[in-house]
Design a protein around this motif. Structure first.
Motif, mmCIF file in Angstrom:
data_model
loop_
_atom_site.group_PDB
_atom_site.id
_atom_site.type_symbol
_atom_site.label_atom_id
_atom_site.label_comp_id
_atom_site.label_asym_id
_atom_site.label_seq_id
_atom_site.Cartn_x
_atom_site.Cartn_y
_atom_site.Cartn_z
ATOM 1 N N PHE A 195 1.823 -4.951 6.505
ATOM 2 C CA PHE A 195 1.684 -3.515 6.725
ATOM 3 C C PHE A 195 2.999 -2.765 6.876
ATOM 4 C CE2 PHE A 195 -2.504 -4.981 8.741
ATOM 5 C CZ PHE A 195 -3.176 -4.894 7.533
ATOM 6 N N LEU A 196 4.128 -3.423 6.626
ATOM 7 C CA LEU A 196 5.389 -2.704 6.517
ATOM 8 C C LEU A 196 5.332 -1.857 5.241
ATOM 9 C CD1 LEU A 196 8.309 -2.744 7.942
ATOM 10 C CD2 LEU A 196 8.984 -4.114 5.959
ATOM 11 N N PRO A 197 5.951 -0.676 5.214
ATOM 12 C CA PRO A 197 5.851 0.161 4.009
ATOM 13 C C PRO A 197 6.678 -0.367 2.837
ATOM 14 C CG PRO A 197 7.205 1.262 5.662
ATOM 15 C CD PRO A 197 6.586 0.052 6.333
ATOM 16 N N THR A 238 -6.990 1.711 9.839
ATOM 17 C CA THR A 238 -6.432 2.492 10.953
ATOM 18 C C THR A 238 -7.209 2.256 12.242
ATOM 19 O OG1 THR A 238 -7.738 4.424 10.263
ATOM 20 C CG2 THR A 238 -5.480 4.287 9.459
ATOM 21 N N SER A 239 -8.520 2.062 12.136
ATOM 22 C CA SER A 239 -9.310 1.804 13.344
ATOM 23 C C SER A 239 -8.952 0.448 13.945
ATOM 24 C CB SER A 239 -10.811 1.871 13.032
ATOM 25 O OG SER A 239 -11.195 0.826 12.139
ATOM 26 N N GLY A 240 -8.627 -0.524 13.098
ATOM 27 C CA GLY A 240 -8.222 -1.829 13.600
ATOM 28 C C GLY A 240 -6.970 -1.743 14.448
ATOM 29 N N LEU A 241 -6.014 -0.943 14.013
ATOM 30 C CA LEU A 241 -4.789 -0.772 14.786
ATOM 31 C C LEU A 241 -5.043 0.044 16.046
ATOM 32 C CD1 LEU A 241 -2.672 -0.365 11.626
ATOM 33 C CD2 LEU A 241 -1.870 -1.742 13.549
ATOM 34 N N ARG A 242 -5.876 1.040 15.930
ATOM 35 C CA ARG A 242 -6.187 1.874 17.097
ATOM 36 C C ARG A 242 -6.953 1.086 18.158
ATOM 37 N NH1 ARG A 242 -8.443 5.434 14.449
ATOM 38 N NH2 ARG A 242 -10.621 4.856 14.770
ATOM 39 N N GLU A 243 -7.874 0.235 17.715
ATOM 40 C CA GLU A 243 -8.703 -0.533 18.655
ATOM 41 C C GLU A 243 -8.004 -1.801 19.135
ATOM 42 O OE1 GLU A 243 -12.223 -1.165 16.382
ATOM 43 O OE2 GLU A 243 -12.688 0.990 16.247
ATOM 44 N N GLY A 244 -6.962 -2.225 18.451
ATOM 45 C CA GLY A 244 -6.164 -3.337 18.929
ATOM 46 C C GLY A 244 -6.457 -4.689 18.320
ATOM 47 N N TRP A 245 -7.495 -4.829 17.499
ATOM 48 C CA TRP A 245 -7.732 -6.144 16.906
ATOM 49 C C TRP A 245 -6.787 -6.407 15.730
ATOM 50 C CZ3 TRP A 245 -9.559 -5.883 11.890
ATOM 51 C CH2 TRP A 245 -10.260 -4.729 11.522
ATOM 52 N N ILE A 246 -6.098 -5.364 15.272
ATOM 53 C CA ILE A 246 -4.908 -5.529 14.437
ATOM 54 C C ILE A 246 -3.724 -5.189 15.338
ATOM 55 C CG2 ILE A 246 -3.604 -4.766 12.428
ATOM 56 C CD1 ILE A 246 -6.177 -3.969 11.086
ATOM 57 N N PRO A 247 -2.804 -6.118 15.579
ATOM 58 C CA PRO A 247 -1.700 -5.850 16.503
ATOM 59 C C PRO A 247 -0.690 -4.852 15.920
ATOM 60 C CG PRO A 247 -1.362 -7.961 15.424
ATOM 61 C CD PRO A 247 -2.737 -7.485 15.012
ATOM 62 N N GLN A 248 -0.040 -4.104 16.797
ATOM 63 C CA GLN A 248 0.972 -3.148 16.360
ATOM 64 C C GLN A 248 2.118 -3.853 15.615
ATOM 65 O OE1 GLN A 248 0.999 0.363 16.653
ATOM 66 N NE2 GLN A 248 -1.163 -0.074 17.061
ATOM 67 N N GLU A 249 2.372 -5.110 15.965
ATOM 68 C CA GLU A 249 3.421 -5.873 15.279
ATOM 69 C C GLU A 249 3.179 -5.938 13.777
ATOM 70 O OE1 GLU A 249 4.271 -9.787 16.959
ATOM 71 O OE2 GLU A 249 3.401 -9.066 18.841
ATOM 72 N N ALA A 250 1.910 -5.888 13.368
ATOM 73 C CA ALA A 250 1.588 -6.014 11.948
ATOM 74 C C ALA A 250 2.184 -4.879 11.121
ATOM 75 C CB ALA A 250 0.073 -6.058 11.757
ATOM 76 N N ASN A 257 6.768 -12.799 7.736
ATOM 77 C CA ASN A 257 6.523 -12.502 9.147
ATOM 78 C C ASN A 257 5.091 -12.843 9.532
ATOM 79 O OD1 ASN A 257 8.171 -9.877 7.941
ATOM 80 N ND2 ASN A 257 9.159 -10.799 9.714
ATOM 81 N N SER A 258 4.176 -12.426 8.686
ATOM 82 C CA SER A 258 2.764 -12.659 8.990
ATOM 83 C C SER A 258 2.415 -14.137 8.882
ATOM 84 C CB SER A 258 1.877 -11.824 8.064
ATOM 85 O OG SER A 258 2.107 -12.144 6.703
ATOM 86 N N HIS A 397 1.278 4.198 5.406
ATOM 87 C CA HIS A 397 1.874 3.670 6.635
ATOM 88 C C HIS A 397 1.840 4.733 7.732
ATOM 89 C CE1 HIS A 397 5.036 2.124 9.396
ATOM 90 N NE2 HIS A 397 4.545 0.952 9.016
ATOM 91 N N GLY A 398 1.986 5.990 7.367
ATOM 92 C CA GLY A 398 1.883 7.055 8.356
ATOM 93 C C GLY A 398 0.523 7.090 9.017
ATOM 94 N N ALA A 399 -0.527 6.834 8.251
ATOM 95 C CA ALA A 399 -1.874 6.800 8.831
ATOM 96 C C ALA A 399 -2.052 5.572 9.714
ATOM 97 C CB ALA A 399 -2.923 6.821 7.723
ATOM 98 N N LEU A 400 -1.582 4.403 9.262
ATOM 99 C CA LEU A 400 -1.713 3.186 10.064
ATOM 100 C C LEU A 400 -0.957 3.309 11.386
ATOM 101 C CD1 LEU A 400 -1.324 0.354 7.386
ATOM 102 C CD2 LEU A 400 -3.408 1.445 8.210
ATOM 103 N N ALA A 401 0.174 4.003 11.357
ATOM 104 C CA ALA A 401 0.974 4.191 12.571
ATOM 105 C C ALA A 401 0.458 5.333 13.424
ATOM 106 C CB ALA A 401 2.433 4.431 12.194
ATOM 107 N N GLN A 402 -0.680 5.907 13.028
ATOM 108 C CA GLN A 402 -1.348 6.974 13.786
ATOM 109 C C GLN A 402 -0.532 8.270 13.822
ATOM 110 O OE1 GLN A 402 -4.499 5.751 14.948
ATOM 111 N NE2 GLN A 402 -3.775 3.878 13.956
ATOM 112 N N ARG A 403 0.342 8.479 12.827
ATOM 113 C CA ARG A 403 1.102 9.721 12.772
ATOM 114 C C ARG A 403 0.352 10.812 12.029
ATOM 115 N NH1 ARG A 403 5.303 5.974 11.547
ATOM 116 N NH2 ARG A 403 5.169 6.540 9.328
#
Length: 426
Positions: A195-197, A238-250, A257-258, A397-403
């Motif tokens: 999920f890096l851009p 985006t919901s996975g990152l917001r809810e935490g089952w996808i870690p912010q590190e991703a 890395n993964s 990536h902006g959406a995944l990062a909640q921006r």
């Protein structure tokens, strides 16, 4: 505007028919063009993570002393490999004779006249996976030789799912439920992709959109990223990152890395390429013998991946196109294709290898991979694909990062893709 190199004269070469440009006034970094098109070669590729290619080329060099191949390993990241190859080819350089290119670059390299056409009749078409030839064509003509194929798989902790009497997820809902519940229970992270851009995120987003029934463009080339299916796909990530089952590190993960996070036992589920299997099974891996792989899940069932892999192409300015053609024939041979799998841990393009019982026992993910390759789609064929990929990765990536919201991101992406594609096809 890109410089377009004109293919000057056609050379009939040994096993493959390659059109190569003789060209005058080009800076030469190798020996001059020979009358018979034969001589030493340089093969450029991204970093060989398993080291198998050096051994494969050493065997060639022992039997072809006058046509020795020097291997040039470029960086690991696909974007950096692309930039270095692009710069060299755009200058008309003969530094690289044969290029091991990502399948997504075939259209760009062919459209700019940087690589030479290949005679389809000289390939063992009947022995190849049906989908791989499509990755090597541009405007109906073959410009490369399929070498390695690829499709994303879902790697999962089989030991944990077995303990919980669960089957691996086939849908996004099952993935989200298992990743959320089991990560809490076992003190692990749930799910990650790349999920890096960069191109990896473009692939992950495209897979999600396709797995919801959508696409980046339709068959007529019209941009379709504001469809309900695309919105549902980006909402899922985006919901996975917001809810935490996808870690912010991703949000910082590339392939390696993964892979390391999964191999170190930090992740329950990982979307990655098949090369992970060999490395995660090696001595010292915390998950050796504890994981398995299945096709990617989708909205309502198995997902639709992006066809990856690499193709071999001849620099249109190569000083030794006949030797280059013979080298590509060698690398496409059944023996080398078997070594691509057994020594390189990479998916070969020879279809019969996926049905070999001995190989399936050794690589139990092969049936899942064959199915994933069969259903995967070729990436957008455009001379401007690199710009398309950069736009998809940066905006999503902006959406995944909640921006920004998924809807706003897709509206912006729609405008950017239309501008990119209209610049060449008004």
């Amino acid at each position: 505007m890109r410089r377009v190199w004109t293919v000057g004269r056609t050379l009939i070469v040994g096993v493959l028919l390659v059109a190569a440009c003789a060209g005058s006034g080009v800076r030469s970094e190798v020996s001059p063009v020979t009358s018979d098109g034969r001589g030493p070669l340089t093969l450029a590729t991204g970093r060989d993570l398993t080291g198998y290619l050096s051994d494969v080329l050493a065997d060639w060099n022992r039997t072809h002393p006058a046509e020795r191949v020097d291997l040039v390993e470029l960086p690991e990241a696909a974007d950096e490999v692309h930039a270095q190859m692009q710069d060299s080819l755009r200058e008309g350089s003969r530094r690289f004779d044969v290029l091991n290119i990502d399948v997504a670059w075939t259209a760009e390299f062919a459209g700019n006249g940087w690589i030479a056409p290949v005679d389809r009749s000289r390939l063992p078409v009947g022995r190849l996976l049906p989908s791989v030839l499509d990755t090597a064509t541009y405007e109906g003509r073959l410009y490369a030789v399929p070498y390695v194929t690829n499709a994303g798989l879902l790697f999962y902790r089989k030991d944990i799912l077995d303990r919980e009497h669960l089957s691996p997820p086939r849908t996004w809902r099952e993935l989200a439920d298992q990743a959320s519940a089991l990560s809490d229970k076992y003190g692990m992270q749930g799910y990650a992709g790349q999920f890096l851009p960069y191109e990896g995120l473009t692939v992950n987003v495209t897979e999600a959109i396709q797995s919801a029934g959508g696409s980046l463009t339709d068959h007529d080339g019209r941009v379709t990223v504001t469809s309900p299916e695309a919105r549902e796909a980006l909402d899922f990530l985006t919901s996975g990152l917001r809810e935490g089952w996808i870690p912010q590190e991703a949000l910082t993960y590339k392939e390696e890395n993964s892979r390391l996070a999964f191999e170190e036992g930090k992740l329950l589920f990982l979307r990655n390429w098949p090369y992970v299997h060999a490395l995660a099974s090696a001595p010292g891996s915390a998950v050796a013998g504890k994981f398995a792989a299945v096709p990617l899940p989708g909205l309502e069932g198995p997902g639709t991946g992006v066809l990856g892999g690499s193709n071999l192409a001849v620099n249109a300015r190569s000083a030794h196109p006949r030797s280059a053609a013979d080298l590509m024939t060698y690398l496409l041979s059944e023996d080398v294709q078997r070594r691509v799998l057994t020594e390189g841990g990479l998916p070969p393009v020879w279809a019969p290898l996926y049905e070999d019982p001995a190989l399936i026992r050794r690589y139990p993910y092969l049936p899942a991979l064959a199915e994933s390759v069969r259903t995967a789609r070729v990436r957008l064929k455009s001379v401007d694909y690199e710009q398309v990929s950069l736009a998809v990765a940066a905006v999503t990536h902006g959406a995944l990062a909640q921006r920004t919201t998924p809807a706003a991101a897709l509206d912006r992406l729609d405008r950017e893709l239309r501008d990119i594609l209209a610049s060449r096809h008004p």
